[in-house]
Design an enzyme around this catalytic site. Structure first.
Site, PDB file in Angstrom:
ATOM      1  N   ASP A 159      23.716 -33.908 -21.043  1.00 20.75           N
ATOM      2  CA  ASP A 159      24.883 -33.783 -21.906  1.00 20.75           C
ATOM      3  C   ASP A 159      26.043 -34.640 -21.427  1.00 20.75           C
ATOM      4  O   ASP A 159      26.003 -35.214 -20.332  1.00 20.75           O
ATOM      5  CB  ASP A 159      25.319 -32.307 -22.003  1.00 20.75           C
ATOM      6  CG  ASP A 159      25.242 -31.584 -20.658  1.00 20.75           C
ATOM      7  OD1 ASP A 159      25.353 -32.248 -19.613  1.00 20.75           O
ATOM      8  OD2 ASP A 159      25.053 -30.357 -20.655  1.00 20.75           O
ATOM      9  N   ASN A 182      27.772 -18.167 -19.387  1.00 18.32           N
ATOM     10  CA  ASN A 182      27.464 -17.564 -20.688  1.00 18.32           C
ATOM     11  C   ASN A 182      25.996 -17.753 -21.062  1.00 18.32           C
ATOM     12  O   ASN A 182      25.602 -17.494 -22.194  1.00 18.32           O
ATOM     13  CB  ASN A 182      28.364 -18.159 -21.772  1.00 18.32           C
ATOM     14  CG  ASN A 182      28.189 -19.665 -21.874  1.00 18.32           C
ATOM     15  OD1 ASN A 182      27.330 -20.241 -21.205  1.00 18.32           O
ATOM     16  ND2 ASN A 182      28.992 -20.310 -22.698  1.00 18.32           N
ATOM     17  N   HIS A 188      24.387 -20.666 -21.103  1.00 23.30           N
ATOM     18  CA  HIS A 188      24.023 -21.954 -21.715  1.00 23.30           C
ATOM     19  C   HIS A 188      23.111 -22.765 -20.797  1.00 23.30           C
ATOM     20  O   HIS A 188      23.156 -22.641 -19.575  1.00 23.30           O
ATOM     21  CB  HIS A 188      25.257 -22.751 -22.170  1.00 23.30           C
ATOM     22  CG  HIS A 188      26.077 -23.385 -21.099  1.00 23.30           C
ATOM     23  ND1 HIS A 188      27.419 -23.708 -21.266  1.00 23.30           N
ATOM     24  CD2 HIS A 188      25.771 -23.804 -19.829  1.00 23.30           C
ATOM     25  CE1 HIS A 188      27.878 -24.280 -20.176  1.00 23.30           C
ATOM     26  NE2 HIS A 188      26.907 -24.351 -19.285  1.00 23.30           N
ATOM     27  N   GLU A 221      25.286 -23.725 -26.302  1.00 25.48           N
ATOM     28  CA  GLU A 221      26.107 -22.540 -26.113  1.00 25.48           C
ATOM     29  C   GLU A 221      25.486 -21.335 -26.839  1.00 25.48           C
ATOM     30  O   GLU A 221      24.593 -21.512 -27.688  1.00 25.48           O
ATOM     31  CB  GLU A 221      27.509 -22.814 -26.667  1.00 25.48           C
ATOM     32  CG  GLU A 221      28.212 -24.017 -26.022  1.00 25.48           C
ATOM     33  CD  GLU A 221      28.693 -23.749 -24.599  1.00 25.48           C
ATOM     34  OE1 GLU A 221      28.066 -22.949 -23.870  1.00 25.48           O
ATOM     35  OE2 GLU A 221      29.692 -24.359 -24.194  1.00 25.48           O
TER      36      GLU A 221
HETATM   37  C1  F6R Z   1      25.452 -29.759 -16.869  1.00 22.52           C
HETATM   38  C2  F6R Z   1      25.013 -28.741 -17.795  1.00 22.52           C
HETATM   39  C3  F6R Z   1      25.450 -27.324 -17.675  1.00 22.52           C
HETATM   40  C4  F6R Z   1      25.546 -26.827 -16.224  1.00 22.52           C
HETATM   41  C5  F6R Z   1      26.073 -25.393 -16.180  1.00 22.52           C
HETATM   42  C6  F6R Z   1      26.268 -24.904 -14.768  1.00 22.52           C
HETATM   43  O1  F6R Z   1      24.898 -31.017 -17.210  1.00 22.52           O
HETATM   44  O2  F6R Z   1      24.308 -29.046 -18.704  1.00 22.52           O
HETATM   45  O3  F6R Z   1      24.556 -26.507 -18.389  1.00 22.52           O
HETATM   46  O4  F6R Z   1      24.282 -26.899 -15.623  1.00 22.52           O
HETATM   47  O5  F6R Z   1      27.286 -25.315 -16.867  1.00 22.52           O
HETATM   48  O6  F6R Z   1      27.310 -25.609 -14.178  1.00 22.52           O
HETATM   49  P1  F6R Z   1      27.589 -25.479 -12.609  1.00 22.52           P
HETATM   50  O7  F6R Z   1      26.401 -26.026 -11.935  1.00 22.52           O
HETATM   51  O8  F6R Z   1      28.802 -26.344 -12.371  1.00 22.52           O
HETATM   52  O9  F6R Z   1      27.807 -24.050 -12.342  1.00 22.52           O
END
Ligand code: F6R
Length: 258
Positions: free
Chosen positions: A82, A153, A155, A160
């Protein structure tokens, strides 16, 4: 919302480690082994990569393996999950910048093999851009190994809560929890973009192997829900329960409630 997906009957237990370091070393080893295996077969290793805090130690270890143990990335093709929209790739909050800083600048991956969604397309070009991103993944035969983190959440990527399990690469609206969590990077909430391009849940679950890495106490509640809760689009990661190719790699703190 419940649906007709059923839990995989042979669901493996999560792979547990006493700390984040050990979980990250294990994850890097899985990636390195795939790269070497594909090298032996004369094939590309197609990696799906994540950003955020979770994979940082994994990337550090991959860099070490390259610099001190001769691991080459010449056969690696990467697709990032992403990118914020809109954001310039030179912006130091962009995921292009993150990937260069945390991995790509230190390894011998061929620049032409790196794919991070670019969000400089105008709104009318985004749909086509997303279709092209999907086609490129398919053109390499799909993702061999997808590395995932998980949002608080639930995701995966920026899929989301509410994202369809059939979703593919598209422009998405970011959830309020995701935007709040990004304040540490952007400084203030009003600087955090409202949208992103994300590969879809369908895209992710086509990967031949999926490693979901979760580290630390703040992921413990959502990891428990994702692994043991109802399969629901309100917890996007819950779909992974049905997938035999998924391995949950957790440290003790993230695994505290499971
Ligand atoms: C990042 C992504 C997100 C993260 C998630 C966890 O490319 O796609 O899904 O993996 O938000 O983020 P951290 O690792 O910062 O807790």
């Amino acid at each position: 919302m419940s649906n007709n997906y059923s839990k995989h009957t042979l669901l493996k237990s999560p792979t547990l480690f006493s700390n984040a370091e050990q979980a990250s070393l294990y994850t890097a080893k899985q990636i390195a082994e795939l790269i070497l295996e594909k090298q032996k077969q004369g094939l590309p290793a197609v990696l799906g990569l994540a950003t955020g805090n979770t994979p940082k130690k994994v990337y550090k270890e991959l860099i070490r393996l390259h610099q001190y143990e001769g691991l080459s990335f010449h056969n690696v093709v990467s697709f990032n999950l992403d990118e914020y929209y809109p954001i310039g790739s030179e912006n130091d909050q962009s995921y292009t910048y993150f990937m260069n800083q945390n991995l790509f600048s230190y390894i011998d991956i061929q620049p032409k093999n790196i794919h991070v969604p670019h969000t400089d397309s105008s709104p009318d070009q985004i749909t086509q851009y997303c279709l092209d991103y999907e086609s490129k993944i398919a053109g390499f035969g799909g993702i061999d190994l997808q590395l995932l983190g998980i949002g608080r959440n639930g995701h995966i990527g920026f899929n989301e809560p509410g994202s369809s399990f059939d979703s593919t690469t598209r422009l998405v609206n970011l959830d309020s929890i995701t935007r709040e969590d990004a304040i540490t990077d952007f400084g203030t909430l009003n600087k955090v973009p409202h949208q992103a391009i994300s590969i879809g849940i369908h895209t992710i679950i086509q990967a031949k192997k999926i490693l979901l890495l979760a580290l630390g106490e703040r992921k413990s509640e959502i990891i428990n829900e994702a692994i043991n809760g109802e399969i629901s689009i309100q917890v996007p990661a819950s779909i992974l329960q049905t997938m035999p190719q998924v391995e949950y790699v957790l440290d003790n703190e993230a695994a505290r409630l499971i």
